[in-house]
Design an enzyme around this catalytic site. Sequence first.
Site, PDB file in Angstrom:
ATOM      1  N   HIS A 224      65.892 -25.624  29.505  1.00  0.00           N
ATOM      2  CA  HIS A 224      65.493 -24.271  29.386  1.00  0.00           C
ATOM      3  C   HIS A 224      64.827 -24.251  27.769  1.00  0.00           C
ATOM      4  CE1 HIS A 224      66.477 -19.610  29.630  1.00  0.00           C
ATOM      5  NE2 HIS A 224      65.313 -19.791  29.858  1.00  0.00           N
ATOM      6  N   ALA A 247      65.430 -14.126  27.114  1.00  0.00           N
ATOM      7  CA  ALA A 247      65.233 -12.942  26.024  1.00  0.00           C
ATOM      8  C   ALA A 247      66.067 -13.160  24.647  1.00  0.00           C
ATOM      9  CB  ALA A 247      65.658 -11.555  26.869  1.00  0.00           C
ATOM     10  N   CYS A 248      65.879 -14.388  24.150  1.00  0.00           N
ATOM     11  CA  CYS A 248      66.392 -14.805  22.958  1.00  0.00           C
ATOM     12  C   CYS A 248      65.343 -15.253  21.981  1.00  0.00           C
ATOM     13  CB  CYS A 248      67.679 -15.610  23.002  1.00  0.00           C
ATOM     14  SG  CYS A 248      69.038 -14.658  23.455  1.00  0.00           S
ATOM     15  N   ASN A 252      58.343 -16.004  21.739  1.00  0.00           N
ATOM     16  CA  ASN A 252      58.009 -15.583  20.518  1.00  0.00           C
ATOM     17  C   ASN A 252      57.914 -16.836  19.602  1.00  0.00           C
ATOM     18  OD1 ASN A 252      57.726 -12.588  19.715  1.00  0.00           O
ATOM     19  ND2 ASN A 252      58.948 -12.819  21.431  1.00  0.00           N
ATOM     20  N   ASP A 275      59.083 -21.771  28.039  1.00  0.00           N
ATOM     21  CA  ASP A 275      60.214 -21.640  28.805  1.00  0.00           C
ATOM     22  C   ASP A 275      61.254 -22.857  29.303  1.00  0.00           C
ATOM     23  OD1 ASP A 275      62.137 -19.240  29.926  1.00  0.00           O
ATOM     24  OD2 ASP A 275      61.559 -19.827  31.915  1.00  0.00           O
ATOM     25  N   SER A 367      60.874  -5.701  31.689  1.00  0.00           N
ATOM     26  CA  SER A 367      59.667  -5.784  32.173  1.00  0.00           C
ATOM     27  C   SER A 367      58.858  -7.078  31.730  1.00  0.00           C
ATOM     28  CB  SER A 367      58.962  -4.548  31.945  1.00  0.00           C
ATOM     29  OG  SER A 367      58.816  -4.358  30.467  1.00  0.00           O
ATOM     30  N   ARG A 399      71.720 -15.614  20.114  1.00  0.00           N
ATOM     31  CA  ARG A 399      72.068 -14.173  19.480  1.00  0.00           C
ATOM     32  C   ARG A 399      73.369 -14.047  18.944  1.00  0.00           C
ATOM     33  NH1 ARG A 399      68.450  -9.548  20.575  1.00  0.00           N
ATOM     34  NH2 ARG A 399      66.914 -10.505  21.865  1.00  0.00           N
ATOM     35  N   ASP A 494      58.188 -15.187  10.346  1.00  0.00           N
ATOM     36  CA  ASP A 494      58.831 -15.805   9.225  1.00  0.00           C
ATOM     37  C   ASP A 494      59.622 -16.939   9.590  1.00  0.00           C
ATOM     38  OD1 ASP A 494      57.809 -14.620   6.915  1.00  0.00           O
ATOM     39  OD2 ASP A 494      58.579 -12.586   7.882  1.00  0.00           O
TER      40      ASP A 494
HETATM   41  P1  GTP Z   1      62.940 -15.439  28.535  1.00  0.00           P
HETATM   42  O1  GTP Z   1      61.605 -15.183  29.069  1.00  0.00           O
HETATM   43  O2  GTP Z   1      63.982 -14.448  29.418  1.00  0.00           O
HETATM   44  O3  GTP Z   1      63.725 -16.619  28.730  1.00  0.00           O
HETATM   45  O4  GTP Z   1      62.999 -15.074  27.059  1.00  0.00           O
HETATM   46  P2  GTP Z   1      62.587 -15.709  25.743  1.00  0.00           P
HETATM   47  O5  GTP Z   1      63.353 -16.675  25.286  1.00  0.00           O
HETATM   48  O6  GTP Z   1      61.163 -16.457  25.798  1.00  0.00           O
HETATM   49  O7  GTP Z   1      62.410 -14.454  24.765  1.00  0.00           O
HETATM   50  P3  GTP Z   1      61.311 -13.604  24.020  1.00  0.00           P
HETATM   51  O8  GTP Z   1      60.494 -14.906  23.150  1.00  0.00           O
HETATM   52  O9  GTP Z   1      60.407 -13.031  25.143  1.00  0.00           O
HETATM   53  O10 GTP Z   1      61.998 -12.560  23.141  1.00  0.00           O
HETATM   54  C1  GTP Z   1      62.731 -11.951  23.581  1.00  0.00           C
HETATM   55  C2  GTP Z   1      63.318 -10.703  22.763  1.00  0.00           C
HETATM   56  O11 GTP Z   1      63.784 -10.944  21.532  1.00  0.00           O
HETATM   57  C3  GTP Z   1      61.985  -9.810  22.442  1.00  0.00           C
HETATM   58  O12 GTP Z   1      62.452  -8.232  22.720  1.00  0.00           O
HETATM   59  C4  GTP Z   1      61.601 -10.067  21.042  1.00  0.00           C
HETATM   60  O13 GTP Z   1      61.152  -9.261  20.267  1.00  0.00           O
HETATM   61  C5  GTP Z   1      62.862 -10.405  20.444  1.00  0.00           C
HETATM   62  N1  GTP Z   1      62.644 -11.443  19.504  1.00  0.00           N
HETATM   63  C6  GTP Z   1      62.173 -12.908  19.697  1.00  0.00           C
HETATM   64  N2  GTP Z   1      62.120 -13.446  18.582  1.00  0.00           N
HETATM   65  C7  GTP Z   1      62.723 -12.508  17.534  1.00  0.00           C
HETATM   66  C8  GTP Z   1      63.277 -12.839  16.167  1.00  0.00           C
HETATM   67  O14 GTP Z   1      62.719 -13.909  15.502  1.00  0.00           O
HETATM   68  N3  GTP Z   1      63.800 -11.936  15.715  1.00  0.00           N
HETATM   69  C9  GTP Z   1      64.090 -10.809  16.333  1.00  0.00           C
HETATM   70  N4  GTP Z   1      64.817 -10.056  15.542  1.00  0.00           N
HETATM   71  N5  GTP Z   1      63.923 -10.640  17.583  1.00  0.00           N
HETATM   72  C10 GTP Z   1      63.178 -11.611  18.052  1.00  0.00           C
HETATM   73  C1  SPV Z   2      64.705 -16.070  32.075  1.00  0.00           C
HETATM   74  O1  SPV Z   2      65.586 -15.020  32.390  1.00  0.00           O
HETATM   75  O2  SPV Z   2      65.042 -17.010  31.402  1.00  0.00           O
HETATM   76  C2  SPV Z   2      63.228 -15.915  32.379  1.00  0.00           C
HETATM   77  C3  SPV Z   2      62.732 -14.913  33.349  1.00  0.00           C
HETATM   78  O3  SPV Z   2      62.499 -16.808  31.843  1.00  0.00           O
HETATM   79  S1  SPV Z   2      63.151 -15.402  34.885  1.00  0.00           S
HETATM   80  O4  SPV Z   2      61.929 -15.993  35.368  1.00  0.00           O
HETATM   81  O5  SPV Z   2      63.380 -14.149  35.866  1.00  0.00           O
HETATM   82  O6  SPV Z   2      64.335 -16.212  35.131  1.00  0.00           O
HETATM   83 MN    MN Z   3      63.718 -18.347  30.574  1.00  0.00          MN
END
Ligand code: GTP
Ligand code: SPV
Ligand code: MN
Length: 583
Positions: A224, A247-248, A252, A275, A367, A399, A494
């Site tokens: 992952h 979502a961590c 980004n 991902d 979403s 996180r 940053d």
């Molecule tokens: P999945 O698609 O679920 O696997 O998520 P992901 O790991 O790709 O997370 P994503 O980059 O979408 O970020 C999820 C949330 O974390 C968003 O609301 C971002 O705004 C927040 N976020 C991402 N990077 C940072 C960071 O460096 N600092 C902070 N404070 N928040 C962050």
């Molecule tokens: C996750 O939850 O880590 C995602 C979104 O990337 S999902 O495809 O719904 O698993």
């Molecule tokens: Mn994911």
Amino acid sequence: MNKFVEEFVKKSSGLTKPDRIIWIDGSKAQIDALRKEACSTGEMTKLNEDLLPECYLHRTAVNDVARVEDRTFICTAKKENAGPTNNWKESKEAYAMLEPIYDGAMKGRTMYVIPYSMGAVGSKFSKIGVELTDSIYVVLNMVIMTRVGQNVLDELGESSDFVRGLHAKADIDAEKRYICHFPEDNTIMSVNSGYGGNVLLGKKCFALRIASCLGRDEGWLAEHMLILGLEKPNGEVKYIAAAFPSACGKTNLAMLIPPKEFAEKGYKIHTVGDDIAWIRKGKDGRLYAINPENGFFGVAPGTNEKSNPNALASTKQGTIFTNVVHNLENNTVWWEGLDKNPPKNAIDWKGNPWSGDSEVKGAHPNSRFTAPAINCPCISDEFENPEGVPLSAIIFGGRRAQTTPLVYEATDWANGVFVGSIMASETTAAATGAVGVVRRDPMAMLPFCGYHMGDYFKHWLEVGEATEKQPKFFNVNWFRTDDEGNFLWPGFGDNMRVLDWIIRRCEGTVDAVSTPIGNVPNPKDINLEGTNMTEADIANLLTVDKALWKKEAEGIGEFYKKFGEQLPKQLATELDKLNNNLK
Ligand code: GTP
Ligand code: SPV
Ligand code: MN
């Protein structure tokens, strides 16, 4: 026509009894016809063609907005094959339980047959799947997220080597919702959901849960992880893979735009994946990673022109938005954190009239946008490279409001596997259940490892032993907070400042300070040019609080007990070392 695919379609349609069967060939004409049909039934809404060409909005059922970990099962002959961290069902019992739920579930509906490739078609790292579904939304998402079409069947030829996926929306009944994986049969069965990771079977179900088992058997890793290339001013590109829980921050980080001071010197980030990474040893003894996906299923809230302009740009064409706000003023979309001008006249994610003055959120916190990878302005030239990219560093992160410093470096491979195995993170809206609770999530794979996690750790250790030129391991935490809950680290672009230190550690051009948990930077070595942060702020972000870590080590010991005899000895030794260092 492949006779094994035909058999699978015949057997599955015999059970689900669709009115008709349509084979997805990946052609533009077929995709356009499906989009039209979905709009005619209200399943999707076509958005403003001038502002968001070929973009659509979809709302899922209100009870169906995230992965359902408590209804996700690994089904095997023996319970120990699923291990202590997975929900398990005995395979035969699971098939028997599912049969009546699928029986006739597609009556009056169409079954779509989606042949897809995870990874570039024809690459020897790639794997083929066939998903059967009664959802046009699923078809159109799979077309973005994977490589779909006739060329995949051509590539499959006469072979029976494909992952079988059967998805039926049925009644979207949460009580009868099941996401079942049969790694011993390369089969996935998903029923009563229409949401993302539950139903886009190429993603978490295949590319992680089933693929982790294939990787164990074939000597590679399904993780992952995002994959990025960091280009230095001299043009050299170093590749990094990073595992953060859902979502961590993977999307980004994968699309990071370096701060001005770095960009001016010539630093750039190239996105390979956001991902999932499939990682294996190359001929030169290094580890190579491919991104098996073809698009991004990204978290919408918080994505904006400042936090992630590359992700936002990726959504400007050919994108499907799920559970965001429908802006009726100009037939576009909106979500919390997009900008400071929420629409006055809009529909929220539940389908109710909504305005920016409302007390409640307009978009669901989970979403998403489904955007083609080729839309991404910083997509790597290596995105399609069938051999993948060589990894210099592997990063773990989560996180954590406290405890974990901004960054630390593991001392060697076994210690790196230990650092990954003890990851803990606050839960997020990406899965149903409580949000903000710290839980152990080894390698960000707790919900995605398709077999016994003790064996998974062992597999990681073995891959390391077989790798002559190992990447270095690091752990990061962008989410440390002060007493009021404010983030101490600016994050986003940053984070480049931390990647810069990581790459310099890989090159051996910067020193580090030893702590009980690993090596942290000298505060002066984190480039703070252009920020209003001081060395003291960085020092504060890098503290390793022994009292907190003693508590942490206790928690790790408790967690490790779950694995019994299957916990590799090296990891027990690493925990002993940590305890000694903390004395
Ligand atoms: P999945 O698609 O679920 O696997 O998520 P992901 O790991 O790709 O997370 P994503 O980059 O979408 O970020 C999820 C949330 O974390 C968003 O609301 C971002 O705004 C927040 N976020 C991402 N990077 C940072 C960071 O460096 N600092 C902070 N404070 N928040 C962050
Ligand atoms: C996750 O939850 O880590 C995602 C979104 O990337 S999902 O495809 O719904 O698993
Ligand atoms: Mn994911």
